[in-house]
Design a protein around this motif. Structure first.
Motif, PDB file in Angstrom:
ATOM      1  N   PRO A  13      25.952 -11.885 -19.445  1.00 53.51           N
ATOM      2  CA  PRO A  13      25.607 -11.861 -18.041  1.00 53.51           C
ATOM      3  C   PRO A  13      25.327 -10.447 -17.643  1.00 53.51           C
ATOM      4  O   PRO A  13      25.966  -9.430 -17.812  1.00 53.51           O
ATOM      5  CB  PRO A  13      26.913 -12.457 -17.243  1.00 53.51           C
ATOM      6  CG  PRO A  13      27.811 -12.249 -18.074  1.00 53.51           C
ATOM      7  CD  PRO A  13      27.297 -12.367 -19.533  1.00 53.51           C
ATOM      8  N   LEU A  14      24.155 -10.257 -16.821  1.00 51.95           N
ATOM      9  CA  LEU A  14      23.669  -8.933 -16.388  1.00 51.95           C
ATOM     10  C   LEU A  14      23.942  -8.825 -14.928  1.00 51.95           C
ATOM     11  O   LEU A  14      23.344  -9.818 -14.049  1.00 51.95           O
ATOM     12  CB  LEU A  14      22.087  -8.639 -16.603  1.00 51.95           C
ATOM     13  CG  LEU A  14      21.554  -7.691 -16.186  1.00 51.95           C
ATOM     14  CD1 LEU A  14      22.490  -6.340 -16.691  1.00 51.95           C
ATOM     15  CD2 LEU A  14      20.136  -7.446 -16.289  1.00 51.95           C
ATOM     16  N   VAL A  15      24.815  -7.840 -14.358  1.00 54.83           N
ATOM     17  CA  VAL A  15      25.200  -7.993 -12.834  1.00 54.83           C
ATOM     18  C   VAL A  15      24.098  -7.218 -12.290  1.00 54.83           C
ATOM     19  O   VAL A  15      23.639  -7.416 -10.957  1.00 54.83           O
ATOM     20  CB  VAL A  15      26.491  -7.596 -12.607  1.00 54.83           C
ATOM     21  CG1 VAL A  15      26.704  -7.423 -11.071  1.00 54.83           C
ATOM     22  CG2 VAL A  15      27.469  -8.514 -13.230  1.00 54.83           C
ATOM     23  N   SER A  16      23.893  -6.030 -12.842  1.00 53.44           N
ATOM     24  CA  SER A  16      22.905  -4.847 -11.935  1.00 53.44           C
ATOM     25  C   SER A  16      22.053  -4.238 -13.078  1.00 53.44           C
ATOM     26  O   SER A  16      22.294  -3.995 -14.087  1.00 53.44           O
ATOM     27  CB  SER A  16      23.867  -3.674 -11.540  1.00 53.44           C
ATOM     28  OG  SER A  16      23.120  -2.715 -11.033  1.00 53.44           O
ATOM     29  N   PHE A  17      20.841  -3.784 -12.509  1.00 52.53           N
ATOM     30  CA  PHE A  17      19.612  -3.290 -13.156  1.00 52.53           C
ATOM     31  C   PHE A  17      19.159  -2.071 -12.465  1.00 52.53           C
ATOM     32  O   PHE A  17      18.806  -2.314 -11.225  1.00 52.53           O
ATOM     33  CB  PHE A  17      18.570  -4.333 -13.628  1.00 52.53           C
ATOM     34  CG  PHE A  17      17.461  -3.462 -14.285  1.00 52.53           C
ATOM     35  CD1 PHE A  17      17.534  -3.214 -15.692  1.00 52.53           C
ATOM     36  CD2 PHE A  17      16.350  -3.090 -13.524  1.00 52.53           C
ATOM     37  CE1 PHE A  17      16.370  -2.620 -16.345  1.00 52.53           C
ATOM     38  CE2 PHE A  17      15.182  -2.607 -14.119  1.00 52.53           C
ATOM     39  CZ  PHE A  17      15.197  -2.098 -15.389  1.00 52.53           C
ATOM     40  N   SER A  18      19.199  -0.920 -12.850  1.00 51.71           N
ATOM     41  CA  SER A  18      18.712   0.283 -12.219  1.00 51.71           C
ATOM     42  C   SER A  18      17.762   1.056 -12.890  1.00 51.71           C
ATOM     43  O   SER A  18      18.062   1.410 -14.257  1.00 51.71           O
ATOM     44  CB  SER A  18      19.729   0.789 -11.466  1.00 51.71           C
ATOM     45  OG  SER A  18      19.254   2.154 -10.746  1.00 51.71           O
ATOM     46  N   ILE A  19      16.483   1.309 -12.287  1.00 52.98           N
ATOM     47  CA  ILE A  19      15.612   2.224 -13.254  1.00 52.98           C
ATOM     48  C   ILE A  19      14.882   3.172 -12.314  1.00 52.98           C
ATOM     49  O   ILE A  19      14.565   2.815 -11.045  1.00 52.98           O
ATOM     50  CB  ILE A  19      14.288   1.469 -13.811  1.00 52.98           C
ATOM     51  CG1 ILE A  19      13.315   2.237 -14.363  1.00 52.98           C
ATOM     52  CG2 ILE A  19      13.690   0.489 -12.614  1.00 52.98           C
ATOM     53  CD1 ILE A  19      12.347   1.477 -15.313  1.00 52.98           C
ATOM     54  N   ARG A  20      14.834   4.278 -12.656  1.00 58.67           N
ATOM     55  CA  ARG A  20      14.405   5.702 -11.988  1.00 58.67           C
ATOM     56  C   ARG A  20      13.616   6.559 -12.762  1.00 58.67           C
ATOM     57  O   ARG A  20      13.897   6.820 -13.842  1.00 58.67           O
ATOM     58  CB  ARG A  20      15.591   6.396 -11.270  1.00 58.67           C
ATOM     59  CG  ARG A  20      15.138   7.521 -10.632  1.00 58.67           C
ATOM     60  CD  ARG A  20      16.533   8.382 -10.028  1.00 58.67           C
ATOM     61  NE  ARG A  20      16.401   9.412  -9.197  1.00 58.67           N
ATOM     62  CZ  ARG A  20      15.995  10.578  -9.484  1.00 58.67           C
ATOM     63  NH1 ARG A  20      16.071  11.022 -10.912  1.00 58.67           N
ATOM     64  NH2 ARG A  20      15.716  11.669  -8.724  1.00 58.67           N
TER      65      ARG A  20
END
Length: 526
Positions: free
Chosen positions: A95-102
């Motif tokens: 399971p993936l809770v959070s995705f962040s890309i910068r």
């Protein structure tokens, strides 16, 4: 190194490595969730127990930290970053809770692919920040992640697909530097029934913003365009459905209250900046918020008589062009007053009733006061050295900003000092105009005389942006003469604006020679 010492080092390293390998899986996952993907992948070299652990991390954090100056190096770095993101999304297991890309670079050619892969993971939190380049169109696949509870997008184009049913669990929506249409942004917001925080900053393409989110804290700032600078973003009907919000921040807008407006019954924070409003509407808006705790009104137009009645208000900041101030806030603790126009209005001179003087009646609970030099002039010309109806017995700190220390400002400051017998701390930020101004006699003999106050409890004074001009030295002399309990007077030089070192040397010599009412007073120059 001897064989014995080498064996001891190797043994210690083996023990440390074994401790890392024997950590419980949940602790390993917690560690990995704090790392970006590149560092998480590097943990695979620790031991066999860590080899595939990064693929189970509940968070994916990817960031393009490379520069864009060198084309050849940048091309190689870009290719590596694309591969990194592909692998992170493809190999993630669980399971993936959070995705962040910068990102600093441009990835238009692969963005849709990344978002399609991400949508299949169905994360609860998505943060997409592109720091440079054209806006990215958010693909329809993202709008299929209906279980989102947090969405933060920067530099994007929002166009809702026809089959979009809304983010039923979304609580936080943060959009910055984006483009959309009236229908798309309004449908997006209205479909988020649990939304409690909404931030819309620097947007384009929206002429009529309708917000239907009764339990939401709202932050609105239109784009920094010529149209926005001229306040063509007109918010009128937006307030009708926001009766239950607790925080409202609006920037660069014309605000008009509709007739059916009933007030914000739960609002505690109201922050308006670069706005236009009428006397009637600003009074109605403020008085309709019975639980208002914090009020900031900065850089406004259209208001000549500012009336504020707020029983629960504790922090008030006003910076704008107005003529009269009617203030009733008996529980106010922190007050900041400033005027964008230093000219005195007819409303506070002559025989006319001085509403500004009456405004201080309810401020007996105030603990900290910040006031501009121009407002001191405004104050002094309206109620020159007259006693205020109330006394600031609880006032402990006074801050004076942008002070050029002409005589009218000194008079205004004395009006405050006389009515604040217990204040202990004074901060002043000087304002230097031109070199010639400083060498002219500022306080002529024909200026209005004052009965000098005695600041019995003043302990510390800080004067910032000190240049060393005559009126600044004279000010220090007054404070030293008026303050029998003073312990420290700190002067912070403004090196960028000092006319010359010789001028400052002469100023320091004069400062040290000034008489002092307190034998404990020390002058510190930094």
């Amino acid at each position: 190194m001897s064989y014995t010492k080498k064996a001891k080092v190797e043994s210690t390293s083996a023990v440390s490595l074994d401790r890392l390998s024997s950590l419980p899986p949940d602790i390993k996952v917690t560690i990995l969730s704090k790392l970006n993907v590149l560092d998480a992948i590097r943990t695979t070299i620790l031991s066999r127990a860590w080899r595939n652990m990064w693929t189970t991390s509940p968070k994916i954090i990817v960031s393009d930290l490379y520069g864009i100056s060198d084309f050849s190096e940048g091309t190689t770095a870009r290719s590596k970053f694309v591969t990194l993101v592909d692998l992170a999304l493809l190999l993630h297991n669980g399971p993936l809770v959070s995705f962040s890309i910068r990102c600093l670079r441009i990835y238009h050619d692969v963005f849709d692919r990344w978002m399609h892969m991400l949508s299949r993971k169905k994360p609860r939190s998505i943060t997409i920040k592109f720091l440079w380049g054209d806006y990215y169109k958010i693909p329809s696949s993202i709008f299929s992640v209906i279980n989102l509870d947090y969405l933060h997008l920067k530099r994007c184009i929002i166009h809702l697909p026809q089959e979009f049913e809304g983010f039923k669990r979304l609580t936080v929506l943060n959009l910055k530097y984006f483009s959309s249409t009236d229908s798309d942004i309004n449908n997006l917001i209205s479909s988020c029934h649990l939304l409690n925080t909404l931030r819309l900053k620097y947007f384009e393409g929206i002429s009529c913003l309708r917000i239907q989110a009764p339990h939401c804290s709202v932050y609105i700032s239109p784009a920094k365009t010529e149209e926005a600078a001229n306040w063509k973003n007109y918010l009128k009907q937006a307030f009708v459905s926001l009766t239950r919000i607790e925080t409202l921040v609006i920037k660069r807008c014309i605000i008009g209250l509709p007739q059916e407006f009933e007030g914000f019954k739960q609002l505690t924070v109201l922050n308006l900046k670069y706005f236009s409003l009428t006397d009637r509407d600003i009074y109605k808006l403020i008085s309709s918020c019975p639980w208002l705790n914090t009020l900031r009104l900065k850089y406004f137009e259209g208001i000549s008589c500012l009336r504020i009645q707020a029983q629960t208000l504790q922090l008030l900041e006003v910076q704008g062009d107005f003529e009269d101030l009617h203030l009733h806030a008996p529980n106010l603790l922190y007050l900041t007053l400033g005027k964008t126009e230093a000219e005195q209005s007819d409303a506070v001179v002559g025989d006319k009733k001085n509403y500004l003087k009456q405004a201080f009646v309810s401020l007996t609970s105030i603990e900290e006061l910040t006031i501009s030099g121009s407002f001191l002039t405004y104050l002094s010309e309206g109620c020159l050295l007259a006693e205020f109806p109330g006394v600031f017995d609880r006032l402990r700190k006074i801050c004076i900003e942008q002070c050029s220390w002409v005589w009218t400002e000194v008079l205004g400051a004395c009006s405050i000092f006389w009515n604040a017998p217990n204040f202990r701390e004074l901060e002043i930020r000087s304002f230097y105009r031109d070199e010639e101004f400083g060498y002219q006699p500022i306080w002529d003999n024909d200026q209005a005389e004052i009965e000098e106050p005695t600041l019995h409890h003043l302990v510390t004074v800080t004067i910032s942006d000190f240049v060393g001009l005559e009126h600044e030295i004279a000010l220090v002399g007054l404070l030293l003469r008026w303050s029998p309990a003073l312990e420290e007077l700190k002067i912070v030089r403004e090196d960028g604006d000092v006319p010359n070192d010789e001028c400052m040397f002469r100023a320091l010599t004069k400062l040290l020679a000034l008489p002092r009412a307190s034998n404990k007073a020390t002058i510190i120059v930094i």
